[in-house]
Scaffold this motif. Sequence first.
Motif, PDB file in Angstrom:
ATOM      1  N   ALA A 116       0.981  -1.117  -0.064  1.00  0.00           N
ATOM      2  CA  ALA A 116      -0.057  -0.159  -0.110  1.00  0.00           C
ATOM      3  C   ALA A 116       0.806   1.294   0.074  1.00  0.00           C
ATOM      4  N   ALA A 117       1.805   1.296   0.804  1.00  0.00           N
ATOM      5  CA  ALA A 117       2.955   2.452   0.465  1.00  0.00           C
ATOM      6  C   ALA A 117       3.354   2.603  -0.527  1.00  0.00           C
ATOM      7  N   ASP A 118       4.037   1.453  -1.146  1.00  0.00           N
ATOM      8  CA  ASP A 118       4.598   1.622  -2.242  1.00  0.00           C
ATOM      9  C   ASP A 118       3.627   2.110  -3.357  1.00  0.00           C
ATOM     10  N   ALA A 119       2.411   1.643  -3.351  1.00  0.00           N
ATOM     11  CA  ALA A 119       1.300   2.076  -4.169  1.00  0.00           C
ATOM     12  C   ALA A 119       0.863   3.390  -4.112  1.00  0.00           C
ATOM     13  N   THR A 120       0.811   3.978  -2.796  1.00  0.00           N
ATOM     14  CA  THR A 120       0.517   5.295  -2.606  1.00  0.00           C
ATOM     15  C   THR A 120       1.602   6.172  -3.169  1.00  0.00           C
ATOM     16  N   ALA A 121       2.876   5.960  -2.929  1.00  0.00           N
ATOM     17  CA  ALA A 121       4.042   6.612  -3.459  1.00  0.00           C
ATOM     18  C   ALA A 121       4.144   6.747  -4.874  1.00  0.00           C
ATOM     19  N   PHE A 142       3.525   5.153 -16.394  1.00  0.00           N
ATOM     20  CA  PHE A 142       3.941   3.689 -16.125  1.00  0.00           C
ATOM     21  C   PHE A 142       3.720   3.609 -14.453  1.00  0.00           C
ATOM     22  N   LEU A 143       4.117   4.653 -13.735  1.00  0.00           N
ATOM     23  CA  LEU A 143       3.812   4.637 -12.328  1.00  0.00           C
ATOM     24  C   LEU A 143       2.576   4.686 -11.956  1.00  0.00           C
ATOM     25  N   LEU A 144       1.459   5.264 -12.714  1.00  0.00           N
ATOM     26  CA  LEU A 144       0.215   5.087 -12.466  1.00  0.00           C
ATOM     27  C   LEU A 144      -0.464   3.467 -12.746  1.00  0.00           C
ATOM     28  N   ALA A 145       0.078   2.931 -13.684  1.00  0.00           N
ATOM     29  CA  ALA A 145      -0.202   1.600 -13.847  1.00  0.00           C
ATOM     30  C   ALA A 145       0.344   0.672 -12.880  1.00  0.00           C
ATOM     31  N   TYR A 146       1.621   0.854 -12.501  1.00  0.00           N
ATOM     32  CA  TYR A 146       2.215   0.081 -11.596  1.00  0.00           C
ATOM     33  C   TYR A 146       1.562   0.413 -10.275  1.00  0.00           C
ATOM     34  N   ALA A 147       1.005   1.404  -9.762  1.00  0.00           N
ATOM     35  CA  ALA A 147       0.360   1.799  -8.479  1.00  0.00           C
ATOM     36  C   ALA A 147      -0.835   0.932  -8.667  1.00  0.00           C
ATOM     37  N   ALA A 148      -1.732   1.033  -9.445  1.00  0.00           N
ATOM     38  CA  ALA A 148      -2.824   0.099  -9.769  1.00  0.00           C
ATOM     39  C   ALA A 148      -2.755  -1.397  -9.421  1.00  0.00           C
ATOM     40  N   LEU A 149      -1.611  -1.922 -10.105  1.00  0.00           N
ATOM     41  CA  LEU A 149      -1.218  -3.295  -9.646  1.00  0.00           C
ATOM     42  C   LEU A 149      -0.792  -3.631  -8.382  1.00  0.00           C
ATOM     43  N   LEU A 150      -0.151  -2.808  -7.774  1.00  0.00           N
ATOM     44  CA  LEU A 150       0.167  -2.908  -6.444  1.00  0.00           C
ATOM     45  C   LEU A 150      -1.055  -2.945  -5.508  1.00  0.00           C
ATOM     46  N   GLY A 151      -1.894  -2.028  -5.656  1.00  0.00           N
ATOM     47  CA  GLY A 151      -3.098  -1.966  -4.902  1.00  0.00           C
ATOM     48  C   GLY A 151      -4.087  -3.216  -5.090  1.00  0.00           C
ATOM     49  N   GLY A 154      12.413  -5.202 -10.038  1.00  0.00           N
ATOM     50  CA  GLY A 154      11.722  -3.956 -10.742  1.00  0.00           C
ATOM     51  C   GLY A 154      12.175  -2.853  -9.966  1.00  0.00           C
ATOM     52  N   ASN A 155      12.014  -2.826  -8.658  1.00  0.00           N
ATOM     53  CA  ASN A 155      12.185  -1.671  -7.870  1.00  0.00           C
ATOM     54  C   ASN A 155      14.053  -1.509  -7.916  1.00  0.00           C
ATOM     55  N   LEU A 156      14.642  -2.701  -7.849  1.00  0.00           N
ATOM     56  CA  LEU A 156      15.840  -2.464  -7.903  1.00  0.00           C
ATOM     57  C   LEU A 156      16.726  -1.795  -9.166  1.00  0.00           C
ATOM     58  N   VAL A 157      16.055  -2.368 -10.297  1.00  0.00           N
ATOM     59  CA  VAL A 157      16.330  -1.975 -11.695  1.00  0.00           C
ATOM     60  C   VAL A 157      16.083  -0.257 -11.838  1.00  0.00           C
ATOM     61  N   TRP A 158      14.642  -0.034 -11.341  1.00  0.00           N
ATOM     62  CA  TRP A 158      14.492   1.562 -11.261  1.00  0.00           C
ATOM     63  C   TRP A 158      15.308   2.251 -10.508  1.00  0.00           C
ATOM     64  N   ALA A 159      15.935   1.883  -9.579  1.00  0.00           N
ATOM     65  CA  ALA A 159      16.847   2.739  -8.516  1.00  0.00           C
ATOM     66  C   ALA A 159      18.113   2.616  -9.460  1.00  0.00           C
TER      67      ALA A 159
END
Length: 130
Positions: free
Chosen positions: A13-18, A50-59, A78-83
Amino acid sequence: MITMTRFLRIALAADATASGAMGLALAVAPGAIGTITHLPPALLSGAGLFLLAYAALLGWLASRPALPRPMLWLLVAGNLVWAIESAALPLLGFVAPNGWGIAFLAVQAIAVAGFAELYIIALRRAPRAA
């Protein structure tokens, strides 16, 4: 399968919100953010969508009673690649941000690496689903 724990649900939820908040900002105002950071608006807009779609998936994942272990490992990767990409873009000369842009990319890299770590902790702690 991993049974959904309170810790994992909060991490998702925190990742989805951020991700949703950042995605919305980047999708709605890529020009303004680009002006402040000297990052290309097209890059910011694409990342925002991309982040909007990713947030929906996480939710959606956070609402499930259990998740496949490989799904969580995919989120870690995915998060490590983004970083890494956030740090590498200016280092490899793909973008030429100003100080604000470097700070923007650094904060993103730190945040998504932190979410990857939360998912690793969740993987270690989570009981296996029946």
